[in-house]
Scaffold this active site. Structure first.
Site, PDB file in Angstrom:
ATOM      1  N   THR A   1       0.744  -1.167  -0.064  1.00  0.00           N
ATOM      2  CA  THR A   1       0.033  -0.059  -0.113  1.00  0.00           C
ATOM      3  C   THR A   1       0.863   1.175  -0.017  1.00  0.00           C
ATOM      4  O   THR A   1       1.995   1.401   0.540  1.00  0.00           O
ATOM      5  CB  THR A   1      -0.807   0.173   1.184  1.00  0.00           C
ATOM      6  OG1 THR A   1      -1.496   1.251   1.130  1.00  0.00           O
ATOM      7  CG2 THR A   1      -0.183  -0.192   2.562  1.00  0.00           C
TER       8      THR A   1
ATOM      9  N   GLU B   1      -4.639  -2.727   4.901  1.00  0.00           N
ATOM     10  CA  GLU B   1      -4.201  -3.329   6.239  1.00  0.00           C
ATOM     11  C   GLU B   1      -5.328  -4.210   6.950  1.00  0.00           C
ATOM     12  O   GLU B   1      -5.035  -4.602   7.944  1.00  0.00           O
ATOM     13  CB  GLU B   1      -3.869  -2.182   7.081  1.00  0.00           C
ATOM     14  CG  GLU B   1      -2.556  -1.598   6.603  1.00  0.00           C
ATOM     15  CD  GLU B   1      -2.550  -0.717   5.745  1.00  0.00           C
ATOM     16  OE1 GLU B   1      -3.685  -0.352   4.959  1.00  0.00           O
ATOM     17  OE2 GLU B   1      -1.620   0.284   5.590  1.00  0.00           O
TER      18      GLU B   1
ATOM     19  N   LYS C   1      -5.747  10.609  -2.250  1.00  0.00           N
ATOM     20  CA  LYS C   1      -6.452   9.416  -2.984  1.00  0.00           C
ATOM     21  C   LYS C   1      -7.355   9.694  -4.268  1.00  0.00           C
ATOM     22  O   LYS C   1      -8.127  10.421  -4.144  1.00  0.00           O
ATOM     23  CB  LYS C   1      -7.241   8.591  -1.948  1.00  0.00           C
ATOM     24  CG  LYS C   1      -7.247   7.295  -2.550  1.00  0.00           C
ATOM     25  CD  LYS C   1      -7.937   6.331  -1.345  1.00  0.00           C
ATOM     26  CE  LYS C   1      -7.618   4.931  -1.677  1.00  0.00           C
ATOM     27  NZ  LYS C   1      -8.161   3.847  -1.068  1.00  0.00           N
TER      28      LYS C   1
ATOM     29  N   TRP D   1      -3.496   5.891  -4.488  1.00  0.00           N
ATOM     30  CA  TRP D   1      -2.918   6.812  -3.850  1.00  0.00           C
ATOM     31  C   TRP D   1      -1.717   7.692  -4.302  1.00  0.00           C
ATOM     32  O   TRP D   1      -1.130   7.201  -5.323  1.00  0.00           O
ATOM     33  CB  TRP D   1      -1.956   6.092  -2.823  1.00  0.00           C
ATOM     34  CG  TRP D   1      -3.013   5.348  -1.564  1.00  0.00           C
ATOM     35  CD1 TRP D   1      -3.210   4.245  -1.439  1.00  0.00           C
ATOM     36  CD2 TRP D   1      -3.838   6.277  -0.474  1.00  0.00           C
ATOM     37  NE1 TRP D   1      -4.174   3.996  -0.389  1.00  0.00           N
ATOM     38  CE2 TRP D   1      -4.428   5.178  -0.055  1.00  0.00           C
ATOM     39  CE3 TRP D   1      -3.886   7.591  -0.356  1.00  0.00           C
ATOM     40  CZ2 TRP D   1      -5.316   5.304   1.075  1.00  0.00           C
ATOM     41  CZ3 TRP D   1      -4.862   7.655   0.725  1.00  0.00           C
ATOM     42  CH2 TRP D   1      -5.547   6.716   1.369  1.00  0.00           C
TER      43      TRP D   1
HETATM   44  P1  AMP Z   1      -6.394   1.318   0.620  1.00  0.00           P
HETATM   45  O1  AMP Z   1      -5.596   0.790   1.783  1.00  0.00           O
HETATM   46  O2  AMP Z   1      -5.886   1.873  -0.620  1.00  0.00           O
HETATM   47  O3  AMP Z   1      -7.670   0.482   0.369  1.00  0.00           O
HETATM   48  O4  AMP Z   1      -7.244   2.708   1.301  1.00  0.00           O
HETATM   49  C1  AMP Z   1      -7.665   2.622   2.509  1.00  0.00           C
HETATM   50  C2  AMP Z   1      -8.214   4.123   2.768  1.00  0.00           C
HETATM   51  O5  AMP Z   1      -8.869   4.772   1.868  1.00  0.00           O
HETATM   52  C3  AMP Z   1      -8.818   4.419   4.212  1.00  0.00           C
HETATM   53  O6  AMP Z   1      -7.946   4.465   5.225  1.00  0.00           O
HETATM   54  C4  AMP Z   1      -9.529   5.721   3.980  1.00  0.00           C
HETATM   55  O7  AMP Z   1      -8.786   6.873   3.931  1.00  0.00           O
HETATM   56  C5  AMP Z   1      -9.761   5.713   2.417  1.00  0.00           C
HETATM   57  N1  AMP Z   1     -11.125   5.012   2.090  1.00  0.00           N
HETATM   58  C6  AMP Z   1     -11.607   3.741   2.044  1.00  0.00           C
HETATM   59  N2  AMP Z   1     -13.015   3.658   2.159  1.00  0.00           N
HETATM   60  C7  AMP Z   1     -13.418   4.901   2.172  1.00  0.00           C
HETATM   61  C8  AMP Z   1     -14.976   5.313   2.358  1.00  0.00           C
HETATM   62  N3  AMP Z   1     -15.820   4.709   2.094  1.00  0.00           N
HETATM   63  N4  AMP Z   1     -15.074   6.582   2.611  1.00  0.00           N
HETATM   64  C9  AMP Z   1     -13.901   7.595   2.831  1.00  0.00           C
HETATM   65  N5  AMP Z   1     -12.575   7.307   2.661  1.00  0.00           N
HETATM   66  C10 AMP Z   1     -12.223   5.716   2.370  1.00  0.00           C
END
Ligand code: AMP
Length: 540
Positions: free
Chosen positions: A185, A330, A438, A443
């Site tokens: 990630t 994670e 994001k 990212w």
């Molecule tokens: P990833 O590890 O790339 O899946 O990213 C995870 C991160 O995406 C989380 O810690 C949040 O900051 C953001 N994220 C995931 N789902 C949501 C959601 N439904 N609303 C807002 N942010 C989200």
């Protein structure tokens, strides 16, 4: 006193054995990168998984070895998930959007022994192949007729390797805590970090995902897996759907509005899941072409916050329930989902929308708490906002080969999100403490942009924050304090950054300020910057 029940290990191949025994004519349908639709049953999929287990064994892949994939969502990627797991190896799914340097970085960090790639990604893989010494075998996920040009010796076509092997393979038994998947990630500062899933964690995650108030679709469900298999195991559906006997549909490279609409209609999909940008593309296509759905009932939206526009358009114009999910790599990734509660129908329409725009309630197995700056746990009163921390059996305990601390002193994982939790358990993200942006589910590192901007002679200080963008949810805004006596313009700076940053990281706009807000230690106060530009809007 211990219970006296059998201690059978939870191993992922059991899921496919179960599916083949109990839902033998259920289908897995894929749109392949070659353009053809591939269709087979769970029985055939299990045979091919066994065949691939033989291929991997002949290639010299052993228990614990990492096998990289750079691939779309297809039946072949699905087979690699299960065959690597079956022999106790680890499927390292690489995000092709990372760019060549970072792909080489993660492959070297993981010390991948083999790499499977879709032909689409040959131009990404070929130039970096010389820089990943651990890789002994490259496999193009196609047949001989479509084998790409590739200078590296030892390149083989997936189907040719498969044809040479038997479909008999006895799945070995081993400890359920054995690693099965690795996903890096970039959602943290510094280099990408590896998250190592286990058979046990993925199995338990799938059981929970299958609850009807989580993502369960049941045997009648037809699930379109839009979220990439290189992004946290496609949110676990390659495990949860075969477990409950639903039909799985993989869209391959067609993630555009038209491609998605066609496959939803053709396969009569009832459910789907993906990031908001994907749903916007679909809405645009449907509006422009005056289309309606004939089968889709609900969709999970996660990875970024769902907008009211997406929610209302799907629900009011197309009759599709949109529910939000929140989680992270994670967390395998499931943390919360926002399915309609028992009392939902008693709420007014506006109240319903307000509830649906929250990230939702924790799924069973996930504990959440919010913590203030002083480390004190804050009340779940819907008002107190703090660092969101989690724990549970499919939540990371340590990053792969990482020296720093992964958990808090008392064993929780800090998500980097800032949130409130109300009395009913609804979590609502209000901010992000982690300094990354994001964009459309991927990212972007603010630090990389800041460092690149600082090499421009006219830039004295550079701070990057994510601001609202109509299509990508969030895009980088570069805030600059000019070097005294210089007059660098927005166009000049963006032009300067073009050669230095990947396309996805190029800021959409540059704003100039006289003084950068700094904290006590001289670091840029991003909270202050975000506050200053909170009404900033970028259009598509
Ligand atoms: P990833 O590890 O790339 O899946 O990213 C995870 C991160 O995406 C989380 O810690 C949040 O900051 C953001 N994220 C995931 N789902 C949501 C959601 N439904 N609303 C807002 N942010 C989200």
């Amino acid at each position: 006193m211990l219970g006296q029940m059998m201690d059978r290990p939870l191993l992922l191949p059991q899921i496919m054995e179960h599916a083949a025994r109990n839902y033998r004519d259920q289908e897995i349908v894929s749109l392949t990168p070659e353009g053809a639709i591939h269709r087979y049953t769970y029985v055939d999929a299990l045979k091919r998984i066994k065949q691939l287990s033989n291929v991997l064994t002949r290639m010299g892949i052993k228990k614990g070895d990492r096998v990289a994939t750079i691939a779309w969502n297809t039946h072949r990627h699905f087979e690699i998930y299960y065959a690597t797991a079956a022999i106790g190896a680890v499927c390292h799914t690489i995000n092709p959007l990372l760019g060549p340097e970072q792909v080489a970085y993660v492959a070297n960090h993981a010390e991948d022994k083999a790499m499977f790639f879709d032909t689409t990604f040959a131009p990404l893989v070929a130039p970096i192949a010389d820089y990943i010494p651990s890789i002994e075998t490259y496999v193009a996920m196609t047949d001989d007729a479509h084998l790409p040009e590739f200078s590296k010796p030892g390149l083989a076509a997936y189907e040719t390797l498969m044809a040479a092997e038997s479909q008999e393979f006895e799945f070995p038994e081993f400890d359920e805590r054995t690693a099965c998947g690795l996903c890096y990630t970039s959602g943290t500062t510094g280099n990408p970090k590896g998250v190592l899933f286990s058979h046990r964690s993925n199995y338990l995650h799938a059981l929970t995902a299958n609850q009807s108030n989580v993502m369960g679709t049941g045997e009648d469900g037809v699930l379109l897996a839009v979220v990439p298999m290189f992004h946290v195991n496609a949110w676990g559906v390659p495990y949860s759907i075969p477990m409950s006997g639903g039909k799985l549909v993989f869209p391959g490279p067609r993630l555009d509005g038209e491609g998605l609409y066609n496959i939803i209609e053709q396969e009569q999909c009832t459910a789907s899941l993906g990031v908001p940008t994907i749903w916007l593309g679909l809405i645009n296509y449907m509006k422009e072409n005056n289309k309606k759905f004939s089968s889709l009932q609900y969709s999970c939206v996660g990875g970024s916050a769902m907008s009211e526009y997406i929610l209302r358009t799907f629900q009011e114009d197309y009759g599709v329930e949109m529910y939000q999910g929140w989680g992270m790599t994670e967390m395998s990734p499931l943390g919360t989902v926002n399915r309609r509660s028992r009392n939902f129908d008693q709420l007014s329409e506006d109240e319903q929308i307000a509830v649906q725009l929250k990230q939702g309630r924790a799924v069973s197995g996930v504990d959440m708490r919010i913590v203030g700056a002083d480390g004190a746990v804050l009340p779940n009163d819907g008002m107190s906002s703090g660092h969101l921390q989690v724990r549970g059996p499919w939540i990371i305990s340590e990053y792969y080969k990482y020296d720093g601390e992964t958990l808090t002193a008392d064993g929780w994982f800090d998500t980097g999100d800032v949130a409130t939790i109300d009395e009913d358990g609804y979590m609502h993200i209000t901010d992000r403490a982690k300094d990354v942006i994001k964009s459309g589910g991927e990212w972007v590192s603010s630090i990389d942009i800041e460092n690149a901007a600082l090499s421009h002679p006219g830039v004295a200080r550079a701070g990057v924050i994510g601001v609202y963008h109509e299509k990508w949810q969030e895009r980088p805004l570069l805030v600059v304090v000019r070097e005294p006596g210089t007059e660098a313009t927005e166009a000049e700076i963006i032009d300067f950054l073009k050669g230095r940053l990947a396309k996805i990281a190029l800021p959409n706009a540059v704003e100039f300020i006289d003084e950068m807000p700094l904290g006590a230690t001289g670091k840029i106060l991003k909270t202050k910057l975000r506050e200053m530009f909170k009404d900033y809007r970028l259009s598509a």
